[in-house]
Design a protein around this motif. Structure first.
Motif: not given
Length: 417
Positions: A261, A263, A281, A305, A310
């Motif tokens: 991801q 993140i 992000w 965020l 997510v």
């Protein structure tokens, strides 16, 4: 107001740095730019930011740049025309420009080493986006930093995450940046990796990999070379070496974790077992801004965020069979001396050969490994700058020689043709 010099202003790091300068005109002013061959974009940047000096790597383009600036309409003319300089010395001039407080080093590859050293020797603080500076020349750069008092602020997302996590620890209060000494209280670094273009491929399927496959990153839009490095995980191996020099941790305590991801940008484990992570992000503007504003944080209108958006964060260990470049980087880092410079140069040349479709993707680690093996008997523990530059060129020549005379895997595009 902080005055900044941007090396590699027309590249990804450079353009994003200048966007930030435009967003915060009361905080940052651009006094120096350097660029390669993208003159139309450079002229726009000069028009917008009115730098005091502009350097072109190719000095033969200086007359054309001057003509383009003279041809600008009156309403787009910079406040004052900049001094124009060119060639390697011109890049050094922009890097060490007297009025600059901070130099953003966005020149890709070993081409950024000499201007970065020029900035260090001039006592400038650096926002370091050129990882080759430490990877290829850590033994040269660290003594220069100590001598000049310059500070390296990591501008890439992973090392910026580590740097941010360490704020408020004893390290932030007592240790200088980038001294290569152990960081107080730091036990382990976990560098997160997207996994690159082949994240969901089986290792056996890499025989089918093409240039188009390797340059299609699932999370980021980057240059072709760094995207291939991401696909091979060499980018993360190089970041391991850079983290060693930045934070002084040994290689047994610097790990790579696949995090699809993107993140969490990296994590640190402290002596008491606490693990700190920096999240956001996938956007390079945040680590660049932190370099520019450090030790402050600036309010931004950027997207916030939302972890519920997510949904999940997942992690896995990288497969050594799929990512042999990772182990090559650890081995070169542990060998030290001139070996990381050879690794870096061999990788740059092998990736260039791959992008020209002269070799297959799986030839990249083979060529690097063979080049590093040949260098073992000549490795130097305490190289000088000339030694680093010499082994850099030697490694590139060795890779080219291997490609010219050896039978490599046939690129899939050539097979299809």
């Amino acid at each position: 107001m902080k005055a900044i010099s941007v090396l590699g202003s027309t590249g990804s790091i450079g353009t994003q740095t200048l966007e930030i300068a435009q967003e915060f005109p009361e905080r940052f002013r651009v006094v120096a730019l350097s660029a390669g061959r993208n003159l139309p974009l450079l002229v726009e940047q000069i028009s917008q930011h009115s730098p005091e000096v502009v350097a072109l790597a190719d000095d033969s383009l200086l007359p054309e740049l001057q003509d383009r600036l003279n041809a600008l309409p009156t309403d787009r003319q910079p406040d004052t025309l900049p001094q124009l300089v060119g060639g390697a010395n011109g890049l050094n001039v922009a890097a060490a420009w007297d009025t600059a407080d901070l130099v953003v080093t966005g020149i890709v590859g070993c081409a950024g080493l000499l201007p970065t050293l020029a900035a260090v020797r001039a006592g400038k603080d650096l926002a370091l986006a050129n990882k080759e500076t430490l990877i290829a020349a850590g033994p040269v750069v660290l003594p220069e930093l100590k001598k000049s008092g310059s500070r390296l602020l990591p501008a890439d997302s992973e090392h910026s995450a580590i740097f941010q996590c360490l704020q408020g620890t004893p390290w932030a209060e007592n240790a200088s940046l980038s001294t290569g000494v152990p960081t107080p209280g730091l036990r382990r670094i976990q560098l997160t990796a997207s996994g690159g273009a082949f994240r969901d491929w089986e290792a056996a399927d890499l025989e089918k990999a093409t240039v188009a496959d390797a340059t299609s990153h699932p999370n980021w839009s980057m240059g072709r070379k760094i995207t291939v490095d991401s696909a091979s995980l060499m980018n993360k191996g190089l970041e391991v070496i850079e983290a060693h020099y930045l934070f002084g941790l040994d290689y047994d305590h610097i790990e790579i974790v696949i995090h699809p991801q993107s993140i969490i940008h990296s994590m640190v484990e402290l002596a008491d077992s606490s693990v700190l992570a920096q999240l956001g992000w996938p956007d390079m503007k945040l680590p660049i801004l932190y370099c520019l504003s450090w030790p402050e944080r600036l309010e931004t209108p950027w997207r916030r965020l939302n972890l519920t958006e997510v949904g999940q964060l997942s992690f896995r260990s990288p497969d050594p069979a799929k990512y042999p470049c990772m182990e090559l980087a650890y081995a070169a880092g542990r060998a030290g001396g001139t070996m990381p410079a050879v690794l870096n140069a061999a990788n740059e040349e092998a990736v260039a050969q791959f992008l020209q479709e002269r070799i297959h993707f799986l030839d990249i680690p083979d060529l690097i490994d063979a080049t590093c093996e040949r260098h073992k008997s000549d490795r130097m523990d305490h190289p000088q700058l000339d030694d680093v530059l010499a082994v850099d060129q030697w490694a590139r020549d060795v890779v080219r020689e291997q490609v010219e005379r050896g039978t490599r895997r046939i690129p899939m595009a050539a097979m299809a043709a």
